[in-house]
Design a protein around this motif. Structure first.
Motif, PDB file in Angstrom:
ATOM      1  N   THR A 171       0.854  -1.186   0.000  1.00 37.93           N
ATOM      2  CA  THR A 171       0.000   0.000   0.000  1.00 37.93           C
ATOM      3  C   THR A 171       0.891   1.239   0.000  1.00 37.93           C
ATOM      4  O   THR A 171       2.080   1.160   0.314  1.00 37.93           O
ATOM      5  N   THR A 172       0.305   2.394  -0.338  1.00 37.67           N
ATOM      6  CA  THR A 172       1.088   3.631  -0.317  1.00 37.67           C
ATOM      7  C   THR A 172       1.508   3.970   1.110  1.00 37.67           C
ATOM      8  O   THR A 172       2.565   4.546   1.324  1.00 37.67           O
ATOM      9  N   ARG A 173       0.690   3.612   2.081  1.00 38.18           N
ATOM     10  CA  ARG A 173       1.053   3.860   3.481  1.00 38.18           C
ATOM     11  C   ARG A 173       2.278   3.046   3.860  1.00 38.18           C
ATOM     12  O   ARG A 173       3.199   3.549   4.508  1.00 38.18           O
ATOM     13  N   GLN A 174       2.302   1.771   3.464  1.00 38.66           N
ATOM     14  CA  GLN A 174       3.461   0.931   3.753  1.00 38.66           C
ATOM     15  C   GLN A 174       4.696   1.428   3.006  1.00 38.66           C
ATOM     16  O   GLN A 174       5.815   1.342   3.506  1.00 38.66           O
ATOM     17  N   PHE A 175       4.486   1.978   1.820  1.00 37.38           N
ATOM     18  CA  PHE A 175       5.600   2.437   0.990  1.00 37.38           C
ATOM     19  C   PHE A 175       6.349   3.588   1.647  1.00 37.38           C
ATOM     20  O   PHE A 175       7.567   3.710   1.494  1.00 37.38           O
ATOM     21  N   THR A 176       5.620   4.427   2.364  1.00 41.45           N
ATOM     22  CA  THR A 176       6.245   5.579   3.012  1.00 41.45           C
ATOM     23  C   THR A 176       6.253   5.423   4.524  1.00 41.45           C
ATOM     24  O   THR A 176       6.392   6.407   5.260  1.00 41.45           O
ATOM     25  N   ASN A 177       6.115   4.204   5.008  1.00 38.51           N
ATOM     26  CA  ASN A 177       6.024   3.960   6.441  1.00 38.51           C
ATOM     27  C   ASN A 177       7.388   4.075   7.111  1.00 38.51           C
ATOM     28  O   ASN A 177       8.364   3.497   6.653  1.00 38.51           O
ATOM     29  N   GLY A 178       7.435   4.828   8.199  1.00 37.67           N
ATOM     30  CA  GLY A 178       8.666   4.898   8.984  1.00 37.67           C
ATOM     31  C   GLY A 178       9.532   6.086   8.612  1.00 37.67           C
ATOM     32  O   GLY A 178       9.760   6.367   7.439  1.00 37.67           O
ATOM     33  N   TRP A 179      10.025   6.783   9.608  1.00 42.51           N
ATOM     34  CA  TRP A 179      10.853   7.967   9.379  1.00 42.51           C
ATOM     35  C   TRP A 179      12.233   7.622   8.866  1.00 42.51           C
ATOM     36  O   TRP A 179      12.997   8.490   8.461  1.00 42.51           O
ATOM     37  N   GLN A 180      12.590   6.328   8.882  1.00 42.21           N
ATOM     38  CA  GLN A 180      13.893   5.943   8.366  1.00 42.21           C
ATOM     39  C   GLN A 180      13.839   5.555   6.892  1.00 42.21           C
ATOM     40  O   GLN A 180      14.822   5.116   6.329  1.00 42.21           O
ATOM     41  N   SER A 181      12.670   5.712   6.258  1.00 47.06           N
ATOM     42  CA  SER A 181      12.524   5.401   4.849  1.00 47.06           C
ATOM     43  C   SER A 181      12.943   6.595   4.011  1.00 47.06           C
ATOM     44  O   SER A 181      12.355   7.675   4.101  1.00 47.06           O
ATOM     45  N   LYS A 311      -4.187   1.487  -7.788  1.00 49.52           N
ATOM     46  CA  LYS A 311      -4.878   0.301  -7.276  1.00 49.52           C
ATOM     47  C   LYS A 311      -5.802   0.661  -6.128  1.00 49.52           C
ATOM     48  O   LYS A 311      -6.938   0.166  -6.057  1.00 49.52           O
ATOM     49  N   GLU A 312      -5.344   1.543  -5.241  1.00 51.27           N
ATOM     50  CA  GLU A 312      -6.169   1.948  -4.105  1.00 51.27           C
ATOM     51  C   GLU A 312      -7.370   2.774  -4.564  1.00 51.27           C
ATOM     52  O   GLU A 312      -8.485   2.629  -4.024  1.00 51.27           O
ATOM     53  N   GLU A 313      -7.175   3.640  -5.551  1.00 53.51           N
ATOM     54  CA  GLU A 313      -8.273   4.440  -6.073  1.00 53.51           C
ATOM     55  C   GLU A 313      -9.317   3.564  -6.758  1.00 53.51           C
ATOM     56  O   GLU A 313     -10.523   3.798  -6.663  1.00 53.51           O
ATOM     57  N   LYS A 314      -8.861   2.530  -7.430  1.00 53.97           N
ATOM     58  CA  LYS A 314      -9.760   1.619  -8.139  1.00 53.97           C
ATOM     59  C   LYS A 314     -10.619   0.833  -7.171  1.00 53.97           C
ATOM     60  O   LYS A 314     -11.792   0.549  -7.443  1.00 53.97           O
ATOM     61  N   ASN A 315     -10.022   0.473  -6.050  1.00 50.42           N
ATOM     62  CA  ASN A 315     -10.758  -0.317  -5.044  1.00 50.42           C
ATOM     63  C   ASN A 315     -11.656   0.570  -4.183  1.00 50.42           C
ATOM     64  O   ASN A 315     -12.454   0.088  -3.406  1.00 50.42           O
TER      65      ASN A 315
END
Length: 315
Positions: A171-181, A311-315
């Protein structure tokens, strides 16, 4: 795979299986702005040093035994950080240029352990100094043990900011998850945020970091015989001097991702100050292959982000 290198029993069991090499990629995970200063030693420095000690001890003990992989020199690749050798203030705040092989020895301010370093202003700085101390620990480990010196060869790989696709993110949230990313930091201004924290301009593609680990198990270790050393410190970064995350990323968005801009997923109105830094790594000379340019890194990151958003917008 050993998920927690602080677990000595799991490490001991793993090396018993007859491996000839160990790749150490573990690092403390934390939200820097939420961690009080009195926790930096216990949650940043101590896990790094203890984990490094566990890995080296397990490798040394196995290399000294008979059996498959035993009795031979054990190869250890440790994922460190560029901040282990570049002073923290230089990396984030001062323009820095270093030619290949002419890297200064970095010593953080104040005594050890980190709880006694009053000059540290953030958990980020504590982590940078802990990375330095962990790398120094590997040298001390070899210097103080004749058994370790005869049984281990160690490569410290020191990447700059790592950009690119994240195969674990669904997910986009997981993609940008964490300040060390680093992906999070790169995306902030590409989503319209006016960031006030400088980022270093030199970056590296995640695929090149992964490939460097496997190459280091073979190619880099050949230098040990030629140079008669037991440790190598190798930087990982594309050899580019550029405005990097500030301007070139927006130019790439203008060219390739205007559809995402029109849909509100990306923006050209963000701002990102940059600290110009250039550490010449010559990856073709060091690893036998060239590292991806900044443009490919951004494309890799944004291709995945846009696909996940669609994908998220489609769902």
């Amino acid at each position: 795979m050993v998920p927690d290198i602080a677990d000595t029993d799991s490490l001991k069991e793993a090396v018993k299986k007859g491996f000839a090499s160990i790749v150490h990629c573990d690092s403390p995970q934390f939200v820097p702005f939420l961690m009080p200063a009195d926790q930096w030693n216990a949650k940043i420095n101590y896990p790094l040093i203890r984990g490094t000690n566990n890995v080296l001890s397990a490798a040394m003990n196995h290399a000294g035994k008979n059996g498959k992989g035993g009795g031979k020199r054990m190869r250890v690749v440790i994922t460190s950080s560029v901040t282990a050798c570049v002073p923290y203030s230089n990396y984030w705040e001062q323009e820095t240029f270093m030619n290949y092989g002419n890297y200064p020895e970095h010593a953080p301010e104040g005594p050890f352990p980190p709880s006694n370093r009053p000059n540290e202003k953030s958990a980020w700085e504590a982590l940078a100094n802990a990375k330095f101390e962990a790398m120094q620990f590997t040298r001390k480990f070899l210097a103080e043990s004749s058994a370790a010196s005869s049984r281990l060869s160690i490569v410290n790989l020191m990447p700059t900011l790592i950009l690119g696709h994240d195969e674990l993110a669904k997910t986009t949230r997981q993609f940008t998850n964490g300040w060390q990313s680093a992906n999070l930091w790169a995306l902030r201004h590409l989503q319209g945020e006016k960031v006030d924290i400088k980022l270093p301009s030199q970056t590296v593609h995640i695929d090149d970091v992964a490939r460097a680990h496997t190459v280091a198990l073979d190619r880099a270790f050949k230098e040990f015989q030629a140079r008669k050393v037991r440790t190598l410190d190798l930087y990982l970064s594309s050899d580019e001097i550029s405005s990097g995350l500030a301007f070139e990323a927006q130019d790439i968005v203008k060219r390739d991702y205007m559809d995402a801009v029109n849909k509100g997923w990306l923006s050209l109105k963000g701002e990102q100050p940059v600290n110009r830094i250039m550490i010449q790594t010559l990856p073709l000379k060091t690893f036998g292959f060239g590292f991806a340019a900044f443009e490919k890194q951004i494309n890799s990151m944004l291709d995945q982000f846009v696909a996940l958003k669609a994908k998220e917008e489609k769902n």
